[in-house]
Each structure stands twice: as structure tokens, then as C-alpha cells.
Design a protein around this motif. Sequence first.
Motif, mmCIF file in Angstrom:
data_model
loop_
_atom_site.group_PDB
_atom_site.id
_atom_site.type_symbol
_atom_site.label_atom_id
_atom_site.label_comp_id
_atom_site.label_asym_id
_atom_site.label_seq_id
_atom_site.Cartn_x
_atom_site.Cartn_y
_atom_site.Cartn_z
ATOM 1 N N MET A 249 0.537 -1.352 -0.129
ATOM 2 C CA MET A 249 0.662 -0.573 -0.175
ATOM 3 C C MET A 249 0.701 0.909 0.547
ATOM 4 O O MET A 249 0.263 1.844 -0.442
ATOM 5 N N ALA A 250 1.839 1.297 0.581
ATOM 6 C CA ALA A 250 2.624 1.871 0.280
ATOM 7 C C ALA A 250 3.434 3.476 -1.152
ATOM 8 O O ALA A 250 3.176 4.038 -0.600
ATOM 9 N N ASP A 251 3.211 1.980 -1.128
ATOM 10 C CA ASP A 251 4.165 2.514 -3.209
ATOM 11 C C ASP A 251 2.389 3.065 -4.398
ATOM 12 O O ASP A 251 2.803 3.157 -5.091
ATOM 13 N N TRP A 252 1.155 2.013 -3.372
ATOM 14 C CA TRP A 252 0.491 2.894 -4.226
ATOM 15 C C TRP A 252 -0.360 4.538 -4.144
ATOM 16 O O TRP A 252 0.189 5.614 -3.151
ATOM 17 N N SER A 253 -0.014 5.178 -5.228
ATOM 18 C CA SER A 253 -1.244 7.133 -5.221
ATOM 19 C C SER A 253 -1.961 6.374 -4.767
ATOM 20 O O SER A 253 -2.829 6.053 -4.396
ATOM 21 N N GLU A 254 -2.583 8.125 -3.960
ATOM 22 C CA GLU A 254 -3.852 7.880 -3.584
ATOM 23 C C GLU A 254 -5.195 7.622 -4.938
ATOM 24 O O GLU A 254 -5.893 6.967 -3.841
ATOM 25 N N GLU A 255 -4.751 7.824 -5.957
ATOM 26 C CA GLU A 255 -6.031 7.333 -6.896
ATOM 27 C C GLU A 255 -6.017 5.667 -6.280
ATOM 28 O O GLU A 255 -7.341 5.295 -6.592
ATOM 29 N N GLU A 256 -5.256 4.982 -7.081
ATOM 30 C CA GLU A 256 -5.071 3.374 -6.390
ATOM 31 C C GLU A 256 -5.386 3.544 -4.960
ATOM 32 O O GLU A 256 -6.018 2.219 -5.713
ATOM 33 N N TYR A 257 -5.647 3.470 -3.899
ATOM 34 C CA TYR A 257 -6.369 3.424 -2.756
ATOM 35 C C TYR A 257 -7.459 3.324 -3.176
ATOM 36 O O TYR A 257 -8.241 2.362 -3.120
ATOM 37 N N ALA A 258 -8.183 4.584 -3.381
ATOM 38 C CA ALA A 258 -9.042 4.271 -3.729
ATOM 39 C C ALA A 258 -9.801 4.002 -4.340
ATOM 40 O O ALA A 258 -11.029 3.668 -4.667
ATOM 41 N N GLU A 259 -9.239 3.169 -5.466
ATOM 42 C CA GLU A 259 -10.349 2.300 -6.419
ATOM 43 C C GLU A 259 -10.397 0.939 -5.824
ATOM 44 O O GLU A 259 -10.950 0.660 -6.082
#
Length: 92
Positions: A1-11
Motif C-alpha cells: 500500500m505504501a507504493d500506491w497512489s491516492e487514486e489507486e488506493y481509492a479505486e
Amino acid sequence: MADWSEEEYAEYLQAERRRFAWVMRRYGGLPPAQAEAAALDCYPYEASDAPFRGLVFHDEAWHWAMLTLHGAHYWREHPELLDPSPEYEALD
């Protein structure tokens, strides 16, 4: 998760909520609004600086929904629910 962008996390968060709500409707018989509320409770938005952000993602929505519906060790009393159904797998 640390490498995910905010958009990826939200999706990903939205996808897990959708899966959880589907299980709650299909296997729990909850009406749509109640299933959606349960999904939001299980998968709240976590700020990017929250400790352990996204830890809930270590198991899939199927597992969390079955725990909610049938309790701990649900697979003992319901071994047929151990693995996600083909319908669940086809959601994406």
C-alpha cells in the motif's frame, strides 16, 4: 500500500466495498442500502498518513463478509464458503 497512489488506493477501496456489499446482499440477504452501509463500516477511508492504512486488504472482501455473516471459523460450519464463489470471482 505504501507504493500506491491516492487514486489507486481509492479505486481498490471502492472495489472491495463493492465486493463486500455484493456478498452481504447475496449471502446475507441484506437490502442494498444496508449492504452498502456494512461495506462502508468494514472499509472506511483511511488517510494516507494513517498507521496500517489498508491493512484490511490483507484478506479479500469475501473473507471479511463471511466473518461478519457467520462469525469466526465460519469455514468449519460452512466449508462450502471457504473459497469465493464463481459469481464473486466474476465480479471484476
